[in-house]
Scaffold this motif. Sequence first.
Motif, short mmCIF file in Angstrom:
data_model
loop_
_atom_site.label_atom_id
_atom_site.label_comp_id
_atom_site.label_asym_id
_atom_site.label_seq_id
_atom_site.Cartn_x
_atom_site.Cartn_y
_atom_site.Cartn_z
N SER A 312 -38.14 -58.46 -42.22
CA SER A 312 -37.52 -57.24 -42.71
C SER A 312 -38.50 -56.45 -43.56
O SER A 312 -39.39 -57.00 -44.21
CB SER A 312 -36.25 -57.54 -43.52
OG SER A 312 -36.58 -58.01 -44.80
N PRO A 341 -32.93 -58.85 -31.16
CA PRO A 341 -31.90 -58.03 -31.82
C PRO A 341 -32.41 -57.54 -33.18
O PRO A 341 -33.15 -58.24 -33.86
CB PRO A 341 -30.72 -58.99 -31.97
CG PRO A 341 -31.31 -60.36 -31.90
CD PRO A 341 -32.51 -60.24 -31.01
N SER A 342 -31.99 -56.32 -33.55
CA SER A 342 -32.56 -55.72 -34.75
C SER A 342 -31.55 -54.92 -35.53
O SER A 342 -30.54 -54.48 -34.99
CB SER A 342 -33.72 -54.81 -34.34
OG SER A 342 -33.27 -53.87 -33.38
N GLY A 343 -31.83 -54.75 -36.81
CA GLY A 343 -31.14 -53.77 -37.64
C GLY A 343 -32.09 -52.60 -37.82
O GLY A 343 -33.09 -52.49 -37.13
N ILE A 344 -31.78 -51.73 -38.77
CA ILE A 344 -32.68 -50.59 -38.94
C ILE A 344 -33.99 -51.01 -39.59
O ILE A 344 -35.05 -50.52 -39.23
CB ILE A 344 -31.99 -49.45 -39.74
CG1 ILE A 344 -32.89 -48.23 -39.80
CG2 ILE A 344 -31.61 -49.90 -41.13
CD1 ILE A 344 -32.20 -47.00 -40.32
N ASP A 345 -33.90 -51.96 -40.52
CA ASP A 345 -35.09 -52.38 -41.25
C ASP A 345 -35.43 -53.84 -41.02
O ASP A 345 -36.14 -54.46 -41.83
CB ASP A 345 -34.89 -52.15 -42.76
CG ASP A 345 -34.98 -50.68 -43.13
OD1 ASP A 345 -35.51 -49.90 -42.31
OD2 ASP A 345 -34.53 -50.33 -44.22
N ASP A 346 -34.86 -54.43 -39.97
CA ASP A 346 -35.22 -55.83 -39.70
C ASP A 346 -35.19 -56.09 -38.22
O ASP A 346 -34.60 -55.34 -37.45
CB ASP A 346 -34.27 -56.78 -40.42
CG ASP A 346 -32.83 -56.60 -39.99
OD1 ASP A 346 -32.50 -57.00 -38.86
OD2 ASP A 346 -32.04 -56.05 -40.78
N SER A 348 -35.07 -59.58 -35.52
CA SER A 348 -35.03 -61.02 -35.32
C SER A 348 -35.60 -61.29 -33.94
O SER A 348 -35.15 -60.70 -32.97
CB SER A 348 -33.59 -61.53 -35.35
OG SER A 348 -32.96 -61.16 -36.55
N GLU B 247 -28.82 -49.09 -43.63
CA GLU B 247 -28.12 -49.19 -42.33
C GLU B 247 -27.14 -48.02 -42.18
O GLU B 247 -26.98 -47.47 -41.10
CB GLU B 247 -27.36 -50.52 -42.21
CG GLU B 247 -28.24 -51.75 -42.26
CD GLU B 247 -28.97 -52.05 -40.95
OE1 GLU B 247 -28.66 -51.41 -39.93
OE2 GLU B 247 -29.86 -52.91 -40.97
N HIS B 339 -33.59 -49.71 -31.05
CA HIS B 339 -33.27 -51.11 -30.79
C HIS B 339 -33.66 -51.47 -29.37
O HIS B 339 -33.84 -50.58 -28.53
CB HIS B 339 -31.77 -51.37 -30.96
CG HIS B 339 -31.25 -51.04 -32.32
ND1 HIS B 339 -31.45 -51.83 -33.42
CD2 HIS B 339 -30.55 -49.97 -32.76
CE1 HIS B 339 -30.89 -51.27 -34.47
NE2 HIS B 339 -30.33 -50.13 -34.10
N ASN B 418 -25.74 -55.23 -30.49
CA ASN B 418 -26.99 -55.68 -31.09
C ASN B 418 -26.70 -56.12 -32.52
O ASN B 418 -26.14 -55.37 -33.31
CB ASN B 418 -27.97 -54.50 -31.10
CG ASN B 418 -29.30 -54.85 -31.69
OD1 ASN B 418 -29.98 -55.74 -31.22
ND2 ASN B 418 -29.66 -54.14 -32.73
N SER B 425 -25.69 -55.60 -40.35
CA SER B 425 -25.03 -54.61 -39.51
C SER B 425 -24.79 -55.15 -38.11
O SER B 425 -25.48 -56.06 -37.67
CB SER B 425 -25.88 -53.34 -39.41
OG SER B 425 -27.03 -53.61 -38.63
#
Lengths: 448, 448
Positions: A312, A341-346, A348, B247, B339, B418, B425
């Motif tokens: 992150s 898979p991702s979030g806005i700032d991370d 995985s 997020e 994403h 996702n 999130s």
Amino acid sequence: MKVAKFGGSSVASAEQLRKVANIIMDDPDRKAIVVSAPGKRSKEDTKVTDLLIALGEAYQSNQPYDNHLAQVIARFRDITSKLELSDQVLTEIKQDVEMTLTSDYSDELKMDAIKAIGEDSLAKVLSEYLKSLGVEATYLNPKDAGIIVSDEPGNAQLLDESFDHLLRLRDRNEIVVIPGFFGYSKQGRLVTFSRGGSDISGSIVAAGVQADLYENFTDVDSVYCVNPTIVENPKEITSLTYKEMRELSYAGFSVFHDEALIPAFKASIPVCIKNTNNPTGLGTIIVSKKETSENPVVGIASDTGFLSLYVSKYLMNRELGFGRKLLNILEDECISFEHTPSGIDDMSVIIRESQLPKDKEQKVIERIENELDPDMVYIERDLALVMIVGEGMNSTVGIAEKATAAFSKANVNLEMMNQGSSEVSMMFGIKSTGVDAAVKSLYKAFFE
Amino acid sequence: MKVAKFGGSSVASAEQLRKVANIIMDDPDRKAIVVSAPGKRSKEDTKVTDLLIALGEAYQSNQPYDNHLAQVIARFRDITSKLELSDQVLTEIKQDVEMTLTSDYSDELKMDAIKAIGEDSLAKVLSEYLKSLGVEATYLNPKDAGIIVSDEPGNAQLLDESFDHLLRLRDRNEIVVIPGFFGYSKQGRLVTFSRGGSDISGSIVAAGVQADLYENFTDVDSVYCVNPTIVENPKEITSLTYKEMRELSYAGFSVFHDEALIPAFKASIPVCIKNTNNPTGLGTIIVSKKETSENPVVGIASDTGFLSLYVSKYLMNRELGFGRKLLNILEDECISFEHTPSGIDDMSVIIRESQLPKDKEQKVIERIENELDPDMVYIERDLALVMIVGEGMNSTVGIAEKATAAFSKANVNLEMMNQGSSEVSMMFGIKSTGVDAAVKSLYKAFFE
């Protein structure tokens, strides 16, 4: 025209070969037959290919090899005598082995030629047996069939010109019996495919003759919709698409050597998996496209042994190339990944644990820290992936609800989720401890 | 010690500045004040910064500029006269403008200096006004405060040594009023941050003085848990973490210039968003970590204008580097992505439509076809992303069930999903037409 391929267990003994002959005679469309080498007759038995490898290794390292040779011949003698074939077949096999061992091939090519004796001999035996039953059949060497491959011992790649040659097989009246597992280079040398390569041969022949169906005879009745070691007596899948098969094969399903299917896939040939021991069973058919069925979900796959590499960084998504750089580091370290898979700032990255052993972990984390300056990096091990698979899902509202409800009922927390716009599959990442409960609950939701 | 930053609408008029002074006097901990330039007093009004830019452009292109100059001075005169300040303040502002216009700076640096006059003058006005009310206050120039930045006009980057200088502000007894938006290079030249840079200044000062709280006064009461144009009178968020804010800011929430928060984020300073027009309201506080609250979901964000670039290839996941190569092509074409949800043999890259306009589409698809030899590539436009956000989700079973059920109830099909292992999130990709119904249904499920 159908192409039928019989696997190692289907040709392991005279008794099995009688079943094979009946299957061939039962349908006049079965005109091209591809065979493996004889496999195990019981759990403790040894496959003929493994006997041949032992023979080849002993010969090449100047060790005594008579015993190995005797074992190979004994396996074929057992078959030819029980099928009451003339001694000539066995004599020819013996001569083949002797000639191959004493040939002036390089070590690698000689090993390929030795390994191929199992399939080649069995094809001769089967064609002789068919003839003895009054069937018009011929053994056809891959060279004469026109299977031309690259010059890479143990890893031959098919050359496209083969398809033109194979297409001529359609004009033949008799049944041809082709040994699987090998082809010939342009220089005329025998070269084998990778292990399990009889499936590749079958798929190549099916594509080449533009078969209406490629039948793959093995020792299971069909593909189950869920791992039978988790759910007792699960439903059988009667029909699935190539894409569905791939998604299922990903986690827990290992009926099939899916790389082998590329030629059939590219030529849109339907593939049927059938049981030599139960040939009237429906089996499972793999097609390019299928009618939408009642249940949009065809199967549930699951596998353990995954990890998540979590990275992150505040404002990661404003940094053009961040994701690519992360994947670059992994590629540099020869680590392949499954999903991201991702979030806005991370982000995985899901990786098989075998790809990133503990002793490599420190180096990878250090590189990420030094090269990407993240706020946080860590690895979470002992994860399982559970996949819900079915092409029909993409037009059905409520599948995700049903699936996630099943996880809740099993009291399993979802660590990760992933579903691309193809919607052939939904992936759920969970802790390994929850996998059996989750799969049972999903089976109940979608199949009971 | 608290650092309070007042935005453009909070300092747009004498009336607003009276509120600001009251807020400052109301809490003795508010010792460092950072101000923007006067913003709009009504919808039709022009911000002082825009007046200054017009003035600078006219001057630099040798056009008449008296009218522009008069407008700037009029704005400040209106304020100083209504606040009954001495003429000296206004005279000083006039002299500043003249000196800046006629200085021998390069064009770029002169423009930076002109733009900065709004914040600088307002800081002088406010400190004079506070003094007139009997408050011990001083105008503090960023150079004297020690805000040292890189030499990039319009895009100054803070140099780390600034923090040591700023820490000394803690020893001051009086209130300091610092103009936002600019710092000084090592050569002593005034350089501005990017637009909206007063937020950056506030965050820098808060981090530098190690504030207990950074208060950001603006013209909204708080952050809402869902877009108020979709759901009427939605609940306010009282507390959220930096990660949650990020997020949420991703899709539909634009209360805040989140890049500006980096210094505060790195120093773990809590940030409070408050309304100058309603200072006793709770506002929304942004923290590094928070206690788990009753509702693990803090907000729902949504935005339209996304597309999915879908690529599939049989056996993709055996091809080391496939994903990286795909991202490389996008990076090459300067396209940033959001994403990348994937199946075993396919990958969907979610991209803002503005990043990949229709005229660029053909080139990108051709490059993918030529360089990656996929079975299929296509672009699906008119997609929306809906995010469920909350750090508490990662330990709560059933959130995904509740969310997916809400989509079903709204009869909206999920195109993509996702969720990374952080679980701050969950992202859902849907067709744009379904976004309002989906968001309303989710709000009902999680907040009603």
